[in-house]
Design an enzyme around this catalytic site. Structure first.
Site, PDB file in Angstrom:
ATOM      1  CD  GLU A  25      41.477  16.640  11.242  1.00  0.00           C
ATOM      2  OE1 GLU A  25      41.155  15.601  10.715  1.00  0.00           O
ATOM      3  OE2 GLU A  25      41.956  17.278  10.437  1.00  0.00           O
ATOM      4  CD  GLU A  81      47.360  22.153   4.932  1.00  0.00           C
ATOM      5  OE1 GLU A  81      46.519  22.019   4.393  1.00  0.00           O
ATOM      6  OE2 GLU A  81      47.860  21.442   6.053  1.00  0.00           O
TER       7      GLU A  81
END
Lengths: 277, 396
Positions: free
Chosen positions: A49, A60
């Site tokens: 990824e 995040e």
């Protein structure tokens, strides 16, 4: 998306857990991402990824936030990410996915983005802030460019919605292991396992992989017990951060350590185990 | 709370704008909120509870003040101020925090989080949390903590845990990121009280509904003094856009009412500014599609304004739609014009406006040019300026 499907199907057939590894594009520097991706590949990644940095990555935790900030400060642009993907895909059969947030894609133009991603050899997309409710323009353009669209589920996703997501995905279902951010602790592992068992019951059509909070081989084994594999991001980012910030080791060693780290995630630390034996 | 125009649609869209661009983890929470609000909205008991709090606690209705000396100084139309600065805690923000905390209580949520820029929304949230004995955590950018120190002290006195945000812009944008991250992490017991008409659906609609009381009161108040419910023009400053939508909403269906939203032009529109609707482009931030200050790569740019409350690179999705349809005119005022606005209103009317509000005042001299003396302008005096004395002092 065919290569990704084949790769995951191959893992499932061999009763092997698939390992996905995440790295932020442009991190730790514009020139370092590609060689790091190659080491992740050599270390046993079943797919990669590649994170598209965004100024406001609200799912995040700190490691990926820091990596995005660093990449953006170094001036990484979408075309650099495509170039990195292109260079990687030219020399490896390991499927590469792009992961990120809706706005940079929307700005680029969803259709143009999907076309350029496909041309770079990208197999699929993971969008952190595009739930089913908003996925239509992204899903149709991704399909038009033969890009798989990974869909996420979370521990609080109701059964019925998990089934719907399984139907809507065109790649695999990404089970976010915790209600939290990337790089968070896993908390009570029994709860995570109960959720993944439930998810396994609901996800019948596509492969199911677990991610968020996985930092060691032990975590990976536990979380992929009920799934087809696992994804590691923040732990790898932190590894890169530590290695590159240290600055005392020659570059070659740094890359080797990334490969070793990847391999240890997948297979466990054989050397340690051998020493113990 | 009947609707006066049918937006947003079921999926939270105002034309192209709005929606729910959030991580999957937040979907169940948003769904729970959507249902709870839809039920509360129709429930007379909720309405009653809200009205009681607004009158007995927040001090509503707020006056509509005719500004005789300001009108004379500008030599144009009759200017009225809608005095949201007289609300408890000193700004309109409490209309919304009361509504949301009553909803949070109905939903059984025990932990309240909020983001704040100028600190007014943080104070308004901390206030209602103290009133109901709920835990309160407020995220605030490091830079804003410095420039709005007085509000930090107020929040702390009210029992809130003010968490400093040092990432990115160190202002409202990143405080909002942190609040959303907290929500993702503590989604089961936490209610996020968003402070403006931004964020994922149903927030833009819900926050608007809680603020529409501003315009609704203006209608009957104006009827009393002018013999007609609608002014010729209504003016409000726009950061996220909550006080503006609160005033405008009552007049959207009166096509003869000119509506003006005044954004922060900062150092000027060619320099650092926060004029999202004037200079931005459509994009996705904090769960919604709206106008955004962003670069060619879709990275969100830093906004700048002398006022922390307008220092935000996004804006509510309904404003984006109102801009595109042309129903509302969006203009801007610079930092310097805002300071002039503070001085003007203070000296002519004895009202020291917040720096946010001062943008609407500072816009007036140019903005009302050409209007007749018998015309009526209502300006939303969204907040008082006490909190800004430190900043204002540097420009006196």
């Amino acid at each position: 998306m065919q290569r990704l499907q084949e790769r995951l199907a191959g893992c499932i057939q061999r009763r092997e857990k698939a390992m996905g590894l995440f790295m932020t594009s442009g991190f730790p520097g514009p020139e370092s991402t590609l060689p790091i991706l190659r080491e992740m590949d050599r270390g046993g990644a079943d797919f990669i990824e590649l994170g598209m940095p965004f100024s406001d990555p609200l799912a995040e935790g700190l490691p990926i936030q820091r990596s995005s900030e660093r990449a953006l400060q170094a001036g990484v642009r979408m075309k650099d990410t495509f170039n990195t993907a292109d260079a990687f895909c030219a020399k490896s059969n390991t499927p590469l996915l792009l992961m990120g947030y809706a706005n940079p894609i929307n700005r680029y133009g969803i259709s143009a983005f999907c076309r350029d991603a496909r041309n770079a050899g990208v197999e699929g997309l993971i969008l952190a802030d595009v739930p089913l409710e908003e996925h239509l323009p992204f899903a149709s353009e991704a399909a038009a460019s033969s890009l798989g669209l990974v869909r996420l589920i979370a521990p609080n996703t109701p059964d019925e919605r998990i089934r719907e997501i399984d139907k809507a995905t065109t790649a695999f279902v990404y089970a976010v292991s915790i209600t939290g951010l990337t790089g968070s602790g896993l908390g009570a592992i029994e709860q995570v396992e109960a959720y993944l068992r439930r998810a396994r019951d609901m996800v019948r059509t596509h492969p199911l992989l677990a991610g968020f909070g996985i930092g060691t081989h032990k975590d990976a084994v536990r979380l992929s017990h009920h799934t087809d594999g696992f994804i590691v991001g923040s732990a790898l980012i932190e590894k890169v951060e530590t290695l590159w910030n240290d600055g005392s080791k020659p570059t070659k060693t740094l890359y080797e350590e990334i490969r070793r780290f990847a391999r240890a995630l997948k297979e466990g630390d054989k050397t340690v185990e051998q020493e113990k034996a | 709370m009947e609707k006066t125009h049918p937006l947003p649609d079921e999926r939270g869209h105002f034309g192209l704008y709005g929606g729910v661009f959030v991580p999957e983890t937040l979907i169940p929470a948003i769904e729970e909120l959507r249902k709870a609000y839809a039920a509360a909205r129709k429930n007379p008991a909720f309405r009653q509870e809200l009205d009681t709090m607004l009158t007995a606690y927040a001090g509503r209705p707020t006056p509509l003040t005719f500004c005789e000396r300001l009108t004379a100084a500008l030599g144009g139309p009759k200017i009225y101020l809608k005095r949201e600065d007289l609300c408890h805690t000193g700004a309109h923000k409490i209309n919304n925090t009361i509504g949301q905390i009553l909803l949070a209580r109905r939903m059984g949520k025990t932990r309240i989080i909020a983001e704040t820029g100028a600190g007014q929304h943080g104070v308004a949230t901390a206030t209602v949390c103290a009133r109901f004995g709920l835990q309160c955590i407020v995220y605030m950018g490091e830079e804003d903590i410095e420039r709005q120190h007085l509000n930090v002290l107020r929040m702390q006195l009210l029992g809130a845990d003010v968490r400093s945000v040092s990432s990115g812009s160190r202002t409202l944008k990143d405080a909002t990121n942190e609040a959303i991250r907290d929500w993702v992490t503590n989604v089961r017991d936490t209610f996020y009280i968003i402070g403006s008409v931004v964020g994922p659906h149903p927030y833009p609609m819900m926050v608007r509904d809680f603020h529409r009381v501003i315009g609704d009161e203006t209608r009957w108040q104006l009827q009393g003094v002018e013999g007609r419910p609608a002014p010729d023009a209504a003016v409000a400053c726009v950061g996220g856009g909550s006080n503006a939508i609160g005033l405008f909403y009552a007049f959207l269906r009166d096509p003869h009412v000119q509506l003006y939203g005044v954004e922060a032009a900062g150092e000027g529109l060619n320099g650092r500014h926060a004029a999202t609707l004037t200079k931005g482009s459509p994009g996705i931030l904090h769960g919604t599609m709206s106008y955004l200050l962003q670069d060619e790569e879709g990275q969100v740019q830093l906004a700048h304004s002398i006022s922390a409350g307008l220092d935000y690179p996004g804006v509510g999705p309904e404003h984006a739609w109102l801009r595109d349809t042309g129903r509302v005119h969006y203009a801007s005022a610079t930092d310097a014009q805002a300071i002039e606005g503070v001085k003007l209103l203070s000296k002519t009317e004895g009202v020291i406006p917040a720096l946010e509000t001062a943008h609407a005042i500072g816009w007036l001299p140019n903005g009302i040019r050409g209007m007749a003396r018998n015309e009526v302008v209502v300006v939303n005096c969204s907040g008082r300026g006490d909190k800004d004395m430190g900043t204002i002092a540097k420009h006196l």
